[in-house]
Design a protein around this motif. Structure first.
Motif, PDB file in Angstrom:
ATOM      1  N   GLU A 255       0.825  -1.207   0.000  1.00  0.00           N
ATOM      2  CA  GLU A 255       0.000   0.000   0.000  1.00  0.00           C
ATOM      3  C   GLU A 255       0.859   1.257   0.000  1.00  0.00           C
ATOM      4  OE1 GLU A 255      -2.507  -0.242   3.382  1.00  0.00           O
ATOM      5  OE2 GLU A 255      -3.720  -1.901   2.618  1.00  0.00           O
ATOM      6  N   VAL A 256       1.952   1.210   0.746  1.00  0.00           N
ATOM      7  CA  VAL A 256       2.844   2.370   0.821  1.00  0.00           C
ATOM      8  C   VAL A 256       3.473   2.658  -0.542  1.00  0.00           C
ATOM      9  CG1 VAL A 256       4.940   3.290   1.875  1.00  0.00           C
ATOM     10  CG2 VAL A 256       3.353   1.956   3.242  1.00  0.00           C
ATOM     11  N   LEU A 257       3.862   1.606  -1.241  1.00  0.00           N
ATOM     12  CA  LEU A 257       4.588   1.782  -2.500  1.00  0.00           C
ATOM     13  C   LEU A 257       3.680   2.112  -3.673  1.00  0.00           C
ATOM     14  CD1 LEU A 257       7.164  -1.138  -2.264  1.00  0.00           C
ATOM     15  CD2 LEU A 257       7.325   1.182  -1.363  1.00  0.00           C
ATOM     16  N   ARG A 258       2.391   1.952  -3.487  1.00  0.00           N
ATOM     17  CA  ARG A 258       1.447   2.108  -4.599  1.00  0.00           C
ATOM     18  C   ARG A 258       1.541   3.471  -5.274  1.00  0.00           C
ATOM     19  NH1 ARG A 258      -4.151   1.371  -2.388  1.00  0.00           N
ATOM     20  NH2 ARG A 258      -3.351  -0.737  -2.067  1.00  0.00           N
ATOM     21  N   ASN A 259       1.727   4.533  -4.485  1.00  0.00           N
ATOM     22  CA  ASN A 259       1.710   5.881  -5.046  1.00  0.00           C
ATOM     23  C   ASN A 259       3.095   6.475  -5.262  1.00  0.00           C
ATOM     24  OD1 ASN A 259      -1.091   5.772  -4.884  1.00  0.00           O
ATOM     25  ND2 ASN A 259      -1.124   6.653  -2.844  1.00  0.00           N
ATOM     26  N   THR A 260       4.138   5.690  -5.041  1.00  0.00           N
ATOM     27  CA  THR A 260       5.481   6.205  -5.287  1.00  0.00           C
ATOM     28  C   THR A 260       5.770   6.216  -6.779  1.00  0.00           C
ATOM     29  OG1 THR A 260       6.523   4.024  -5.086  1.00  0.00           O
ATOM     30  CG2 THR A 260       6.295   5.333  -3.061  1.00  0.00           C
ATOM     31  N   LEU A 261       6.805   6.949  -7.159  1.00  0.00           N
ATOM     32  CA  LEU A 261       7.168   7.053  -8.562  1.00  0.00           C
ATOM     33  C   LEU A 261       8.109   5.942  -9.000  1.00  0.00           C
ATOM     34  CD1 LEU A 261       7.648  10.866  -8.317  1.00  0.00           C
ATOM     35  CD2 LEU A 261       5.991   9.792  -9.831  1.00  0.00           C
ATOM     36  N   THR A 262       8.697   5.216  -8.034  1.00  0.00           N
ATOM     37  CA  THR A 262       9.680   4.186  -8.352  1.00  0.00           C
ATOM     38  C   THR A 262       9.143   2.772  -8.197  1.00  0.00           C
ATOM     39  OG1 THR A 262      11.442   5.675  -7.633  1.00  0.00           O
ATOM     40  CG2 THR A 262      11.995   3.349  -7.803  1.00  0.00           C
ATOM     41  N   GLY A 263       8.362   2.518  -7.132  1.00  0.00           N
ATOM     42  CA  GLY A 263       7.797   1.192  -6.937  1.00  0.00           C
ATOM     43  C   GLY A 263       8.708   0.248  -6.186  1.00  0.00           C
ATOM     44  N   GLU A 264       8.333  -1.048  -6.196  1.00  0.00           N
ATOM     45  CA  GLU A 264       8.965  -2.026  -5.311  1.00  0.00           C
ATOM     46  C   GLU A 264      10.400  -2.381  -5.689  1.00  0.00           C
ATOM     47  OE1 GLU A 264       7.217  -6.135  -7.335  1.00  0.00           O
ATOM     48  OE2 GLU A 264       6.288  -5.319  -5.530  1.00  0.00           O
ATOM     49  N   LYS A 265      10.835  -2.133  -6.898  1.00  0.00           N
ATOM     50  CA  LYS A 265      12.233  -2.420  -7.235  1.00  0.00           C
ATOM     51  C   LYS A 265      13.184  -1.416  -6.582  1.00  0.00           C
ATOM     52  CE  LYS A 265      11.634  -4.886 -11.604  1.00  0.00           C
ATOM     53  NZ  LYS A 265      12.001  -4.935 -13.042  1.00  0.00           N
TER      54      LYS A 265
END
Length: 290
Positions: A255-265
Motif C-alpha cells: 500500500e505504501v509503494l502504490r503511489n510512489t514514482l519508483t515502486g517495489e524495485k
C-alpha cells in the motif's frame, strides 16, 4: 565547451540517459547530481554535453505529467482514508462529524538543497507540516540524535544522494556505496534514541542504496532493493501514507509503494502502524486541523 556549477548536462558514455546538474567542478572532473533522481556520479568534463532548452522543456513536461499522475493517485487514496476515518469517528453519523485530527510530526534530512525544496513544496501540497534540514550525508550520523531529541518527530526521513559501484565491491559490501554507510550510521543513532519501530518510523536511503543494511540498522522503509535509482520525491509519498493512516491500522508495504514514482524495485520496508489520531469535539481556537 565551458561548464559552470548548476549547468544541466547528460553523459555521452551513458547515451544521455539521465539529466544531471553539475554540483561541483574539480580540475577536469564534474560531480553530478541527478535532476530528479537521488543519484550522485562523477564524469570527465569531456564526457558531458549541455542539455538544450528543448531537451529541458521536454524533461520538465514529462516530469510534471508523472508527478501529477502520482499526486492524483495519492489524493484518491487520501479521500478513501478520510471517508473511513469520518465514518469511524462519528459511528456512521456524518452530520455529527465534529472532530479534529493530529497528523504526524515529520523531520526530513536531505543531502541536497534542491531536492529538499522540492520535497517541502510537495509536503505543503499534501498538507503535512515538516521540519526540513539540509545536512551533508557524512554529517547526518553526528546531527540526528540531537535533532530527534529537540524536535521529537514521529517520522524521520534520511536521504540525499547515493550510488553503487561494482568497481569498489559487490552489492553486499557497504564500502561499495557512496553514502549508504552514513545513512546506516544515522539510522542506528536514531534507534538509540527510540528503538520502537512504531513510535519512530524511519525512511532511509537514496539511489542504489544498500537496502538490506538499512533495514537491519532499524529503518522501517528504505531504498533500493534492486539497486536502482529512486525519484527525489518518493520519500514524501511514503511519509504521507504513514501520516494519514490511523494509528489503529497497519500500513502494508504494498500500500505504501502504490503511489510512489519508483515502486517495489527501488523501495521496500516492513509493515508499520500509521500515525493519525482523531479527537472530538473540534474547537477552532486550539490550533488543530479539521
Amino acid at each position: 565547451m565551458t561548464f559552470i556549477v548548476g549547468d544541466l548536462v547528460t553523459r555521452t558514455s551513458h547515451q544521455h540517459d539521465i539529466l544531471f546538474r553539475i554540483s561541483a567542478l574539480k580540475e577536469q572532473v564534474a560531480i553530478l547530481h541527478g535532476e530528479d533522481l537521488r543519484l550522485e556520479a562523477d564524469a570527465p568534463i569531456n564526457d558531458l554535453v549541455k542539455a538544450s532548452e528543448r531537451d529541458i522543456l521536454t524533461h520538465e513536461k514529462q516530469e510534471k505529467e508523472q508527478l501529477d499522475y502520482s499526486f492524483r493517485l495519492f489524493k484518491q487514496d487520501y479521500q478513501l482514508m478520510k471517508e473511513k476515518r469520518t465514518y469511524e469517528s462519528t459511528e456512521g453519523y456524518i452530520d455529527h462529524a465534529d472532530f479534529f485530527q493530529l497528523p504526524a510530526r515529520v523531520l526530513h534530512l536531505d543531502g541536497d538543497r534542491h531536492y529538499l525544496k522540492k520535497c517541502i513544496d510537495l509536503y505543503k501540497r499534501i498538507g503535512l507540516q515538516v521540519h526540513g534540514l539540509y545536512i551533508e550525508e557524512s554529517e547526518m550520523p553526528l546531527e540526528i540524535a540531537g535533532l530527534i531529541q529537540r524536535i521529537q518527530p514521529d517520522i524521520v526521513v534520511i536521504t540525499g544522494h547515493d550510488a553503487f559501484s561494482e568497481k569498489k565491491g559487490d552489492k553486499n559490501d557497504l564500502k561499495a556505496y557512496r553514502h549508504s554507510r552514513y545513512f546506516v550510521e544515522a539510522v542506528r543513532e536514531a534507534r538509540r534514541i527510540e528503538s520502537n519501530l512504531d513510535q519512530l518510523v524511519i525512511f532511509a536511503g537514496a539511489c542504489q542504496s544498500y537496502f538490506q543494511s538499512l533495514i537491519r540498522a532499524g529503518a522501517n522503509f528504505a531504498s533500493s532493493p534492486s539497486r536502482i535509482n529512486i525519484h527525489a520525491l518518493d520519500p514524501v509519498y511514503i511519509t504521507a501514507k504513514l501520516a494519514y493512516t490511523s494509528f489503529m491500522d497497519k500500513v502494508m508495504v504494498s500500500e505504501v509503494l502504490r503511489n510512489t514514482l519508483t515502486g517495489e524495485k527501488g523501495l521496500g520496508g516492513i509493515e508499520t502502524r500509521g500515525f493519525l489520531r482523531t479527537g472530538m469535539p473540534y474547537l477552532e481556537d486550539e490550533g488543530t486541523e479539521k
